[in-house]
Design a protein around this motif. Structure first.
Motif, short mmCIF file in Angstrom:
data_model
loop_
_atom_site.label_atom_id
_atom_site.label_comp_id
_atom_site.label_asym_id
_atom_site.label_seq_id
_atom_site.Cartn_x
_atom_site.Cartn_y
_atom_site.Cartn_z
N LYS B 81 0.83 -1.21 0.00
CA LYS B 81 0.00 0.00 0.00
C LYS B 81 0.86 1.26 0.00
O LYS B 81 0.65 2.18 0.79
CB LYS B 81 -0.92 0.01 1.24
N GLY B 82 1.84 1.27 -0.89
CA GLY B 82 2.66 2.48 -1.00
C GLY B 82 2.07 3.45 -2.01
O GLY B 82 1.25 3.07 -2.85
N ILE B 83 2.49 4.72 -1.94
CA ILE B 83 2.01 5.72 -2.89
C ILE B 83 2.97 5.74 -4.07
O ILE B 83 4.18 5.87 -3.89
CB ILE B 83 1.96 7.11 -2.24
N ILE B 84 2.42 5.56 -5.28
CA ILE B 84 3.25 5.55 -6.48
C ILE B 84 2.94 6.81 -7.29
O ILE B 84 1.78 7.13 -7.52
CB ILE B 84 2.98 4.29 -7.33
N LEU B 85 3.98 7.53 -7.69
CA LEU B 85 3.77 8.77 -8.45
C LEU B 85 4.41 8.59 -9.82
O LEU B 85 5.59 8.31 -9.93
CB LEU B 85 4.43 9.94 -7.71
N PHE B 86 3.59 8.76 -10.89
CA PHE B 86 4.10 8.64 -12.26
C PHE B 86 4.48 10.02 -12.76
O PHE B 86 3.69 10.94 -12.67
CB PHE B 86 3.02 8.05 -13.18
N ILE B 87 5.67 10.15 -13.30
CA ILE B 87 6.10 11.45 -13.82
C ILE B 87 6.54 11.28 -15.26
O ILE B 87 7.23 10.32 -15.61
CB ILE B 87 7.27 12.00 -12.98
N SER B 88 6.10 12.24 -16.11
CA SER B 88 6.61 12.28 -17.47
C SER B 88 6.40 13.69 -17.95
O SER B 88 5.38 14.31 -17.64
CB SER B 88 5.83 11.32 -18.35
N ARG B 89 7.33 14.21 -18.69
CA ARG B 89 7.15 15.58 -19.17
C ARG B 89 6.92 15.59 -20.67
O ARG B 89 7.03 16.62 -21.31
CB ARG B 89 8.39 16.38 -18.76
N LYS B 90 6.51 14.42 -21.21
CA LYS B 90 6.22 14.37 -22.64
C LYS B 90 4.78 14.79 -22.85
O LYS B 90 3.85 14.18 -22.30
CB LYS B 90 6.39 12.94 -23.18
N ARG B 91 4.57 15.83 -23.63
CA ARG B 91 3.23 16.38 -23.80
C ARG B 91 2.29 15.42 -24.52
O ARG B 91 1.09 15.41 -24.26
CB ARG B 91 3.34 17.68 -24.59
N CYS B 104 -5.46 3.05 -11.95
CA CYS B 104 -4.78 2.21 -10.94
C CYS B 104 -5.16 2.62 -9.53
O CYS B 104 -5.00 1.83 -8.61
CB CYS B 104 -3.26 2.40 -11.01
N GLY B 105 -5.54 3.88 -9.35
CA GLY B 105 -5.72 4.39 -8.00
C GLY B 105 -4.45 5.01 -7.46
O GLY B 105 -4.32 5.25 -6.26
N GLU B 106 -3.47 5.25 -8.35
CA GLU B 106 -2.23 5.90 -7.91
C GLU B 106 -2.21 7.33 -8.44
O GLU B 106 -3.22 7.82 -8.91
CB GLU B 106 -1.01 5.11 -8.44
N TYR B 107 -1.03 7.98 -8.37
CA TYR B 107 -0.98 9.42 -8.62
C TYR B 107 -0.07 9.73 -9.80
O TYR B 107 0.81 8.95 -10.12
CB TYR B 107 -0.48 10.14 -7.35
N ALA B 108 -0.32 10.88 -10.45
CA ALA B 108 0.47 11.25 -11.62
C ALA B 108 0.83 12.72 -11.54
O ALA B 108 0.11 13.53 -10.96
CB ALA B 108 -0.32 10.98 -12.89
N HIS B 109 1.96 13.06 -12.16
CA HIS B 109 2.37 14.47 -12.26
C HIS B 109 3.03 14.65 -13.61
O HIS B 109 4.21 14.39 -13.78
CB HIS B 109 3.34 14.79 -11.12
N THR B 110 2.22 15.08 -14.61
CA THR B 110 2.79 15.24 -15.96
C THR B 110 2.84 16.70 -16.35
O THR B 110 2.83 17.04 -17.53
CB THR B 110 1.93 14.48 -16.99
N ARG B 111 2.86 17.60 -15.37
CA ARG B 111 2.83 19.04 -15.66
C ARG B 111 4.12 19.69 -15.17
O ARG B 111 5.02 19.01 -14.69
CB ARG B 111 1.64 19.68 -14.94
N TYR B 112 4.17 20.98 -15.26
CA TYR B 112 5.35 21.73 -14.84
C TYR B 112 5.66 21.45 -13.37
O TYR B 112 4.79 21.55 -12.52
CB TYR B 112 5.09 23.22 -15.06
N TRP B 113 6.90 21.07 -13.09
CA TRP B 113 7.30 20.68 -11.72
C TRP B 113 7.72 21.91 -10.94
O TRP B 113 8.69 22.57 -11.25
CB TRP B 113 8.47 19.69 -11.82
N LEU B 131 4.69 11.64 1.64
CA LEU B 131 5.33 11.75 0.33
C LEU B 131 5.20 10.43 -0.42
O LEU B 131 4.99 9.38 0.19
CB LEU B 131 6.81 12.10 0.51
N PRO B 132 5.37 10.43 -1.75
CA PRO B 132 5.27 9.17 -2.49
C PRO B 132 6.34 8.18 -2.03
O PRO B 132 7.45 8.56 -1.68
CB PRO B 132 5.53 9.58 -3.94
N ASP B 133 5.97 6.87 -2.05
CA ASP B 133 6.93 5.83 -1.66
C ASP B 133 7.71 5.31 -2.85
O ASP B 133 8.71 4.62 -2.68
CB ASP B 133 6.19 4.68 -0.99
N LEU B 134 7.21 5.59 -4.07
CA LEU B 134 7.93 5.18 -5.28
C LEU B 134 7.61 6.20 -6.35
O LEU B 134 6.47 6.63 -6.48
CB LEU B 134 7.47 3.79 -5.73
N ILE B 135 8.65 6.58 -7.12
CA ILE B 135 8.40 7.50 -8.24
C ILE B 135 8.78 6.78 -9.52
O ILE B 135 9.87 6.23 -9.62
CB ILE B 135 9.20 8.80 -8.07
#
Lengths: 259, 216
Positions: B81-91, B104-113, B131-135
């Motif tokens: 039950k860790g928090i997973i954060l997906f990151i990509s900066r490809k538009r 999935c029920g997890e989190y994403a950040h594909t915008r300006y950091w 904080l996320p447990d895995l990025i």
């Protein structure tokens, strides 16, 4: 307000971006755009003619940045706002279904169309059966009211005095006659005016504007348009400019001395 | 409860992630295609199979091993039950990744950091943030072709990272790098599919184990 549950996991899937409501809005709008593009592709595949959207362009405007901030309860930058508006504009260009129309309508507001068409007053008839019309005009500080009668001989009375006595200068009399000369009705109308304020030239200009406005009721719409383009119906906005401190007049400066 | 957590760690591949992908799948999704020879990063040379007509080809055998390790790790994190954060900066893939994270029920950040998201989290979000447990980086470069700031920030905050590294990326600070293509839509869809399936599988297994425990 706390945005995560007991175990610490945030509720919204875009929580870690910082601006969760704004980015989720962008996500939804982009999804609508993709759906619209798919719909357009389907239409093209079926060889149907491209639908043209009927949206009243004049009557609606997008939400302002402040209104959007209120809607999302989050601060936005100008860049974010302009990006969102560009996305909406792009969505507008594609043929959409009903769902997308309703979605876009949430972000547009109606603007009351301000129709200020100038109404030309109809002619009035006095006891003798002669048609006349009244109008007002002004120039600088002078205010004039003119009553133009039909079936006349071209007599013009100002404040009960004939124009030859009231305006000794030829230039002022020419100004008064200009509207009639423009419409080729020099000897056909009588005029009775009252004027107050201003100086010699200002009073002449005021009566000219008033008489031109009065003549609109006697004349066809095309000739009204000609009068407007000639500048007979526009009130002159020039007034005396105020004197500023440190200068001798409105523009004239004090004499510059080198030493 | 302890047994729930320690039992998966004894197996090398508890969630059987190897069956989710094969070398042919990777090849069909064009994962082996890299950038041109001039864009090559020095630290990616061990992962490159060769160079054909100036274009680098990534070694898919190594990719298979790295992918298996990475998917196994994400499955374990999701099981606990860790928090997973997906990151990509490809538009182009921003929408795809956000939908995948939502499913999935997890989190994403594909915008300006924004600068202090991880390092200054207590001030940016509030005092009790987790904080996320895995990025997971689905593309480790940002729009200016430099390493994403989150790699360095995650290393500072002791958060493990999984990342797809292309031939022009720096695989140094990423704990589980996956050498592979991050520019083709087919490759990105494959990665999204794999991550989604592992996370859902891990979560289902966790729910099943909890149900079994309660029955006993």
């Amino acid at each position: 307000e706390i945005q995560w549950g007991e175990d610490g996991r945030p509720f919204h899937f875009l929580f870690y971006t910082g601006k969760q409501s704004y980015y989720s809005l962008m996500h939804e709008t982009y999804e609508k755009l993709l759906n619209a593009q798919k719909y357009q592709d389907q239409l093209i595949a079926q060889d149907l003619p491209p639908q043209k959207n009927k949206r009243n362009l004049a009557g609606s405007r997008w939400l302002t940045k402040i209104e959007l901030e209120e809607m999302l309860l989050e601060k936005l930058t100008d860049n974010d706002y302009s990006r969102f508006i560009l996305l909406l504009e792009k969505l507008m260009t594609l043929p959409c279904g009903d769902m997308e129309e309703k979605y876009v309508q949430k972000f547009s507001k109606e603007v009351p169309v301000q129709l200020q068409k100038v109404v030309i007053e109809p002619l009035k008839y006095d006891e003798r059966g002669v048609a006349f019309s009244t109008a007002e005009g002004g120039r600088k500080t002078a205010r004039a009211t003119a009553v133009v009668y039909d079936n006349g001989t071209g007599k013009i009375t100002v404040n009960g005095i004939d124009i030859l006595h009231y305006f000794p200068v030829l230039q002022d009399r020419e100004q008064l006659l200009f509207p009639f000369q423009f419409l080729d009705r020099v000897g056909k109308h009588d005029m009775v005016c009252t004027v107050s304020g201003g100086g010699r030239s200002a009073q002449a200009g005021a009566i000219r504007l008033a008489s031109a406005k009065a003549l609109r009721s006697f004349v066809t719409e095309k000739e009204v348009e000609f009068m407007r383009q000639a500048g007979l119906l526009t009130p002159d906005p020039r007034v005396k400019e105020r004197k500023k401190p440190g200068q001798e007049g409105a523009r004239r400066k004090f004499t510059w001395k080198k030493r | 409860d302890d047994k729930l957590l320690t039992e998966p760690l004894s197996h090398p591949d508890f969630f059987n992630v190897k069956e989710l992908f094969s070398l042919k799948d990777l090849f069909d999704a064009r994962v082996h295609l890299g950038h041109k020879k001039g864009c090559r990063h020095r630290f990616m040379e061990p992962y490159i199979f060769g160079c054909r007509l100036d274009q680098d080809i990534i070694d898919l055998d190594q990719t298979m091993q790295h992918l298996q390790l990475a998917l196994n790790f994400t499955a374990h994190v999701a099981y606990r039950k860790g928090i997973i954060l997906f990151i990509s900066r490809k538009r182009q893939f921003c929408h795809l990744i956000e939908t995948m994270a939502r499913e999935c029920g997890e989190y994403a950040h594909t915008r300006y950091w924004q600068g202090g998201l991880l390092t200054n989290a207590h001030i940016q979000f509030g005092s009790g943030v987790r904080l996320p447990d895995l990025i997971v980086f689905l593309s480790s470069l940002n729009n200016v072709f430099e390493s994403h700031v989150a790699i360095r920030d995650a290393a500072k905050m002791n958060i493990p990272t999984v990342g797809v590294v292309d031939t022009n990326c720096n695989p140094c600070l990423i704990t589980y790098p996956i050498p592979g293509n991050d520019d083709s839509p087919s490759a990105m869809e494959l990665y999204c599919k794999l991550f989604r399936m592992t996370i859902i599988r891990a979560k289902d297994k966790r729910r099943q184990s909890e149900v079994f425990d309660e029955l006993r």
